[in-house]
Write a protein that holds these residues in place. Structure first.
Motif, PDB file in Angstrom:
ATOM      1  N   PHE A 155      -8.112  11.642   1.638  1.00 51.18           N
ATOM      2  CA  PHE A 155      -7.719  10.223   0.891  1.00 51.18           C
ATOM      3  C   PHE A 155      -6.491  10.330   0.687  1.00 51.18           C
ATOM      4  O   PHE A 155      -5.834  10.996  -0.070  1.00 51.18           O
ATOM      5  N   ILE A 156      -5.741   9.069   1.387  1.00 48.01           N
ATOM      6  CA  ILE A 156      -4.420   8.800   1.262  1.00 48.01           C
ATOM      7  C   ILE A 156      -4.097   7.501   0.276  1.00 48.01           C
ATOM      8  O   ILE A 156      -4.641   6.563   0.865  1.00 48.01           O
ATOM      9  N   TYR A 157      -3.412   7.809  -0.657  1.00 48.02           N
ATOM     10  CA  TYR A 157      -3.241   6.258  -1.400  1.00 48.02           C
ATOM     11  C   TYR A 157      -1.770   5.892  -1.765  1.00 48.02           C
ATOM     12  O   TYR A 157      -0.950   6.908  -1.926  1.00 48.02           O
ATOM     13  N   GLY A 158      -1.507   4.913  -2.041  1.00 49.16           N
ATOM     14  CA  GLY A 158      -0.013   4.328  -2.222  1.00 49.16           C
ATOM     15  C   GLY A 158      -0.211   2.833  -2.227  1.00 49.16           C
ATOM     16  O   GLY A 158      -0.684   2.280  -1.771  1.00 49.16           O
ATOM     17  N   GLU A 159       1.255   2.397  -2.762  1.00 53.35           N
ATOM     18  CA  GLU A 159       1.217   0.876  -2.601  1.00 53.35           C
ATOM     19  C   GLU A 159       1.512   0.538  -1.330  1.00 53.35           C
ATOM     20  O   GLU A 159       2.038   1.313  -0.389  1.00 53.35           O
ATOM     21  N   VAL A 160       1.845  -0.841  -1.147  1.00 48.56           N
ATOM     22  CA  VAL A 160       1.931  -1.433   0.104  1.00 48.56           C
ATOM     23  C   VAL A 160       3.116  -0.996   0.519  1.00 48.56           C
ATOM     24  O   VAL A 160       4.181  -0.943  -0.254  1.00 48.56           O
ATOM     25  N   GLY A 161       3.552  -0.866   1.777  1.00 53.75           N
ATOM     26  CA  GLY A 161       4.510  -0.627   2.380  1.00 53.75           C
ATOM     27  C   GLY A 161       5.118   0.898   2.402  1.00 53.75           C
ATOM     28  O   GLY A 161       6.394   1.170   2.641  1.00 53.75           O
ATOM     29  N   GLN A 162       4.271   1.767   1.823  1.00 51.46           N
ATOM     30  CA  GLN A 162       4.947   3.050   1.767  1.00 51.46           C
ATOM     31  C   GLN A 162       4.269   4.196   2.867  1.00 51.46           C
ATOM     32  O   GLN A 162       4.721   5.201   2.850  1.00 51.46           O
ATOM     33  N   LEU A 216       4.376   8.414  -2.321  1.00 49.15           N
ATOM     34  CA  LEU A 216       5.202   7.570  -3.601  1.00 49.15           C
ATOM     35  C   LEU A 216       6.381   6.688  -2.917  1.00 49.15           C
ATOM     36  O   LEU A 216       6.685   7.234  -1.659  1.00 49.15           O
ATOM     37  N   PRO A 217       6.841   5.970  -3.792  1.00 51.23           N
ATOM     38  CA  PRO A 217       8.004   5.070  -3.075  1.00 51.23           C
ATOM     39  C   PRO A 217       8.989   6.241  -2.643  1.00 51.23           C
ATOM     40  O   PRO A 217       9.553   7.266  -3.178  1.00 51.23           O
ATOM     41  N   PRO A 218       9.902   5.907  -1.640  1.00 54.86           N
ATOM     42  CA  PRO A 218      10.808   6.918  -1.025  1.00 54.86           C
ATOM     43  C   PRO A 218      11.973   6.934  -1.877  1.00 54.86           C
ATOM     44  O   PRO A 218      12.615   6.220  -2.556  1.00 54.86           O
ATOM     45  N   ILE A 260      18.766  -0.565  -1.729  1.00 54.27           N
ATOM     46  CA  ILE A 260      17.338  -0.859  -1.305  1.00 54.27           C
ATOM     47  C   ILE A 260      16.267   0.121  -1.756  1.00 54.27           C
ATOM     48  O   ILE A 260      16.536   1.154  -1.046  1.00 54.27           O
ATOM     49  N   GLN A 261      15.724  -0.054  -2.899  1.00 54.08           N
ATOM     50  CA  GLN A 261      14.904   0.972  -3.424  1.00 54.08           C
ATOM     51  C   GLN A 261      13.400   0.745  -3.514  1.00 54.08           C
ATOM     52  O   GLN A 261      12.762   1.656  -3.705  1.00 54.08           O
ATOM     53  N   SER A 262      13.053  -0.362  -2.823  1.00 51.53           N
ATOM     54  CA  SER A 262      11.624  -0.704  -3.012  1.00 51.53           C
ATOM     55  C   SER A 262      10.804   0.045  -1.765  1.00 51.53           C
ATOM     56  O   SER A 262      10.455   0.946  -1.752  1.00 51.53           O
ATOM     57  N   HIS A 263      10.622  -0.727  -0.566  1.00 49.48           N
ATOM     58  CA  HIS A 263       9.850   0.055   0.437  1.00 49.48           C
ATOM     59  C   HIS A 263      10.632   0.223   1.788  1.00 49.48           C
ATOM     60  O   HIS A 263      11.619  -0.385   1.872  1.00 49.48           O
ATOM     61  N   VAL A 264       9.959   1.071   2.455  1.00 47.69           N
ATOM     62  CA  VAL A 264      10.665   1.383   3.631  1.00 47.69           C
ATOM     63  C   VAL A 264      10.756  -0.075   4.482  1.00 47.69           C
ATOM     64  O   VAL A 264      11.381  -0.041   5.115  1.00 47.69           O
ATOM     65  N   ARG A 265       9.624  -0.894   4.388  1.00 49.77           N
ATOM     66  CA  ARG A 265       9.981  -2.139   5.322  1.00 49.77           C
ATOM     67  C   ARG A 265      11.172  -2.812   4.905  1.00 49.77           C
ATOM     68  O   ARG A 265      11.656  -3.483   5.884  1.00 49.77           O
ATOM     69  N   ASP A 266      11.639  -2.826   3.572  1.00 52.39           N
ATOM     70  CA  ASP A 266      13.036  -3.570   3.366  1.00 52.39           C
ATOM     71  C   ASP A 266      14.148  -2.834   3.975  1.00 52.39           C
ATOM     72  O   ASP A 266      15.128  -3.403   4.342  1.00 52.39           O
ATOM     73  N   ARG A 284       5.250  -9.940  -9.397  1.00 45.68           N
ATOM     74  CA  ARG A 284       5.553  -8.685  -8.479  1.00 45.68           C
ATOM     75  C   ARG A 284       7.039  -8.313  -7.897  1.00 45.68           C
ATOM     76  O   ARG A 284       7.700  -7.148  -8.122  1.00 45.68           O
ATOM     77  N   LYS A 285       7.517  -9.501  -7.632  1.00 50.23           N
ATOM     78  CA  LYS A 285       8.875  -9.325  -6.938  1.00 50.23           C
ATOM     79  C   LYS A 285      10.128  -9.129  -7.988  1.00 50.23           C
ATOM     80  O   LYS A 285      10.949  -8.381  -8.019  1.00 50.23           O
TER      81      LYS A 285
END
Ligand code: ADP
Ligand code: MG
Length: 458
Positions: free
Chosen positions: A158-165, A284-286, A318-324, A404-405
């Protein structure tokens, strides 16, 4: 609307797509992004375009493919699809399908098949999943289950984490790696929405037993974003059935979600309690090191020449997601290759600004609720309340998105401020706004104007 009234050339069809894109996204963006795209061919329902790199492919697929496919369907008929030919650094075209739209091979009645297609996306592998402390456990458990599916204690994984992680990336990587190691095994990836859709189709066509039999031979079943089964009781029932019979038969299950099992309220207890039989691993966030390595990797991949200190600068800011991180790189690349600008610190700062224009100003959820209700002329209590009236729901989506933003609150905390909504409702609002923001001008305007109001003088 007439379908296939007269044969269209790829160029003419692409012009129509560009027209719709300009209407929705604005001329400047379309000019910058799409001048490097070339329409190639129309073969029956498939429209193929050539894009200059993997980055462009991902960016277009993520942000614009829905709009393009809508246009294609208007002109080529309801089954129209978009495919890409990606020019790699070696100039060898690779064909990639668009992920938008149904996957016709699994729809009942069209082409009966014994089992399900893999649905694996070859672009997501372990090779390009950068390791870091943020993903150590999930990554190594993922590799282990790919090596020895069904034979370890990690079942389900089971893998969990927030959007974009990186949940979806990791889910596909597990499947792709397993396929490489065990070509004889049947591997199926589905996200919870697709799973639901297949089930609903099966119910409609009275083919439940065919639906279930498709899972019988699956050795590795990967279900992405299980939180989307919340509120879908009968789909949960059928999923439980599939899960249980696969688990009993010793097959490997991999599940992803945006929260740990115990927080997935609204999913039946008999399902979530079974997740604790295996291993739950968090993404977790990177951290800074991982962010820097991801940037280094992606620039190498793209053959970009960006000085190390600039990459460090981006990784710091840029500390949020990998996507950014990816978004900053693609914009740098667009500025360099299309607008012929030099990639230097000034340009990097400018681009980073676009991703976080208001970071330094603090704002609270209460201020956001107040400003949003003033702006849309509704009462703050309506925003927090239960009304599903269209204007109110729309304003609420935006207020949640802004919360959220621009604040550091978790989904759960935001849900509490919005009248005690659970985190999956909050997630739904975020995804709603994010999926339309790039293509809907009104929404863009409302969000930008509200940001201007909230941060005026910043
Ligand atoms: P999620 O499913 O959790 O929302 P995704 O798997 O879609 O997130 O990841 C968002 C983007 O970030 C994808 O393009 C993915 O390839 C990239 N990404 C996430 N984590 C990593 C990583 N550790 N290394 C390289 N790319 C990553
Ligand atoms: Mg995902």
């Amino acid at each position: 609307m007439s379908v296939k009234a007269e044969p269209l050339t790829p160029q003419a069809l692409w012009e129509k797509c560009l027209h719709v894109l300009r209407e929705n996204v604005g001329t400047a963006t379309v000019t910058v992004l799409f001048q490097a795209v070339q329409p190639l061919s129309i073969k029956e329902d498939v429209f193929t375009i050539r894009v200059p790199s993997q980055f462009f492919y991902e960016y277009i697929e993520e942000h614009f493919s829905r709009l393009i496919v809508q246009t294609l369907r208007r002109h080529l008929g309801p089954k129209a699809r978009l495919e890409y030919e990606v020019l790699t650094t070696l100039d060898v075209p690779t064909n990639l399908p668009s992920q938008t739209g149904p996957s016709p091979t699994i729809l009942p009645g069209l082409r009966p098949r014994q089992s399900l297609p893999t649905n694996l996306n070859p672009k997501y592998t372990f090779d390009n999943f950068i390791p870091g402390t943020c993903n150590q456990l999930a990554r190594s458990a993922g590799m282990t289950v790919a090596q020895r599916p069904g034979q370890t204690a990690f079942n389900p994984l089971f893998i969990y984490g927030e959007v974009g992680q990186g949940k979806t990336h990791l889910a596909h990587a597990i499947g792709n790696y397993a396929r490489l190691l065990h070509p004889d095994k049947i591997i199926t990836y589905l996200d919870a929405d697709r799973f639901t859709q297949h089930y609903v189709d099966a119910v409609r066509s009275k083919q439940i037993s065919t639906f279930l039999s498709r899972f019988e031979n699956v050795d590795i079943f990967i279900l992405d974003d299980i939180q989307f089964l919340i509120g879908r009781e009968s789909t949960q029932d059928i999923f439980f059935h599939v899960f249980k019979s696969l688990h009993e038969a010793g097959r490997q299950l991999v599940i992803t979600a945006d929260a740990p099992p115990q927080e997935l309220r609204g999913l039946a207890e008999r399902i979530t309690s079974r997740f604790s039989w295996g291993l739950a691993a968090q993404l977790l966030p990177p951290d800074y090191e991982t962010r820097l390595q991801i940037l280094q990797y992606k620039t190498r991949q793209e053959g970009l020449d960006i000085p190390e200190n600039l990459l460090q600068y981006i990784a710091e800011h840029i500390q949020s997601h990998v996507r950014d991180l990816e978004g900053v790189l693609i914009q740098l690349m667009a500025e360099a290759s299309i607008n012929r600008r030099e990639i230097n610190l000034a340009l990097a700062q400018e681009v980073i600004q676009r991703f976080q224009p208001y970071r330094s100003r603090a704002v609270t959820i209460e201020q956001i609720i107040q400003a949003t209700s003033d702006y849309f002329r509704i009462h703050p209590e309506e925003l927090r309340g239960k009304s599903r009236r269209k204007e109110i729901a729309y304003a609420r989506h935006i207020a949640i998105y802004l919360s959220r933003k621009h604040t550091h609150h978790a989904l759960k905390a935001i849900g509490e401020r919005f009248g005690g909504r659970d985190h999956s409702t909050i997630l739904h609002s975020l995804e709603w706004v994010e999926s339309y923001l790039h293509t809907n001008r009104d929404l863009q305007k409302h969000v930008q104007e509200l940001e201007r109001i909230l941060f005026k003088g910043a």
